[in-house]
Design an enzyme around this catalytic site. Structure first.
Site, PDB file in Angstrom:
ATOM      1  N   SER A  36      10.741  -3.846  -6.077  1.00  0.00           N
ATOM      2  CA  SER A  36       9.698  -2.835  -6.298  1.00  0.00           C
ATOM      3  C   SER A  36      10.234  -1.483  -6.743  1.00  0.00           C
ATOM      4  CB  SER A  36       8.882  -2.645  -5.015  1.00  0.00           C
ATOM      5  OG  SER A  36       9.723  -2.248  -3.944  1.00  0.00           O
ATOM      6  N   ASP A 336       4.624   6.266  -0.221  1.00  0.00           N
ATOM      7  CA  ASP A 336       3.777   5.434   0.644  1.00  0.00           C
ATOM      8  C   ASP A 336       4.493   4.963   1.908  1.00  0.00           C
ATOM      9  OD1 ASP A 336       5.554   3.604  -0.362  1.00  0.00           O
ATOM     10  OD2 ASP A 336       4.069   2.389  -1.419  1.00  0.00           O
ATOM     11  N   HIS A 339       8.212   3.466  -0.668  1.00  0.00           N
ATOM     12  CA  HIS A 339       8.668   3.820  -2.008  1.00  0.00           C
ATOM     13  C   HIS A 339       8.571   5.334  -2.199  1.00  0.00           C
ATOM     14  CE1 HIS A 339       6.828  -0.224  -1.964  1.00  0.00           C
ATOM     15  NE2 HIS A 339       7.948  -0.540  -2.573  1.00  0.00           N
TER      16      HIS A 339
END
Length: 365
Positions: A36, A336, A339
């Site tokens: 990610s 968040d 990240h």
């Protein structure tokens, strides 16, 4: 000279050197593998589960793209800043398909959020559950080989000699699945040689395919991330460093990074004609954590989140109903809880891109 002026001069000199390096060493394509930290849209195209993920919805992407693109941030990622520095278009995700609107002329992004360095069978054998969307390095490499067969009609070494390969960051999820499913630290530590071995094998594979410029990033100091700080609190204040990060988790990340750097040193001996660069994500993060450009009062809090000292609740993640977003993400490092914000990625890129581009191998057409 004041510290601020000295730092400004240092950054300016880095910028001049970086521009010089990128101009002198032309790169025409980037191939990105990972999770990610670098996914630009593969997860949300990876079946119905991915399409329903938070990455597919606002507020992700709110700052720069003004819509969700699959990037797990409020805006751009480090791979976006690297592409811009090399004067290349932003990388399209592999699962977008090679259409007129999604050209792979300047490289491909194979990274998928949630992916592991190791195959799912490794975790199943240890009683760990990994999501169906897991796209490990082995699958991403298979995608790369398929792409190469369809686009490179001559020698692959000729096709790739002006390409930059980003083999990671990856491996963080391999450990996350262990930590968040209750495995003891000693067992998770035993995963490190396996994870490092998988990353090294992937780097070796792209080199054998013709890569001459390969970046292998390390892991972040996860003890500074809201998800870990909120999930694994320790009562003893001595368990935290001067920035409020959990020491034992950062030491674990350093153990991974040290073993990875040893493996990279061996790869360099094996392939003396290839530039194999260690991407120091750990110290790049520490650099921004100590930077005066972020609000110290929220350095370890998430911008998009709710609850507790770190503004993070795993049961109410960013993108969920009723979960607020901070008014100014540029004050925050964490987007968040897992990240980073666009600004944090931008400053990490400032730190990393010079390091990467100053070491790449110059091969002109």
């Amino acid at each position: 000279m004041s510290t601020t002026k000295a730092l400004s001069l240092f950054v300016f000199l880095l910028f001049v050197s970086l521009v010089h390096a990128s101009d002198q060493c032309p790169i025409n394509s980037i191939y990105q593998f990972g999770d990610s930290i670098a996914d630009t849209g593969n997860l949300i195209r990876n079946g119905p589960v991915g399409a329903r993920s938070h990455a597919a919805n606002y507020p992700y992407g709110q700052t720069y793209f003004h819509r969700a693109t699959g990037r797990l941030s409020n805006g751009q990622l480090m791979i976006d800043y690297l592409a811009r520095r090399l004067h290349l278009p932003l990388l399209n995700p592999y699962l977008n398909g090679n259409t007129t609107s999604s050209s792979f002329k300047n490289g491909v992004n194979f990274a998928v959020s949630g992916s592991t360095a190791l195959n799912s069978s490794f975790f199943a054998a240890r009683g760990l559950h990994v999501p169906a969307t897991n796209t490990p390095l082995s699958t991403q490499l298979a995608w790369f080989k398929s792409h190469l067969r369809s686009t490179c009609h001559g020698s692959s070494s000729d096709c790739l000699k002006q390409s930059l390969f980003m083999v990671g960051e990856i491996g963080g999820n391999d450990y996350n699945y262990g930590f968040f499913q209750g495995k003891p630290m000693e067992e998770i530590r035993s995963y490190i040689p396996h994870v490092v071995g998988a990353i090294t094998a992937a780097a070796r594979e792209v080199i054998r395919a013709g890569a001459v410029n390969v970046v292998v990033p390390g892991n972040f100091p996860v003890g500074c991330f809201p998800i870990y700080l909120a999930s694994f609190p320790v009562k003893d204040p001595k368990a935290y460093d001067d920035k409020g990060c959990l020491k034992h988790l950062n030491e674990f990340a350093m153990d991974h990074n040290n073993q990875l750097q040893e493996a990279i040193a061996s790869l360099r001996k094996e392939f003396p004609g290839v530039a194999i660069v260690y991407g120091d994500y750990y110290n790049a993060f520490q650099y921004i954590l100590r930077s005066e450009r972020f609000d110290k009062s929220v350095a370890l809090k998430s911008c998009c989140g709710i609850g507790g000292a770190y503004n993070y609740d795993g049961k109410r993640p960013c993108g969920g109903a009723g979960v607020p977003v901070c008014q100014n993400p540029d004050k925050f490092i964490s987007w968040d809880g897992v990240h980073l914000t666009q600004k944090a990625y931008r400053f990490m890129s400032n730190f990393l891109n010079y390091q990467i581009l100053s070491q790449i191998k110059c091969i002109r057409p």
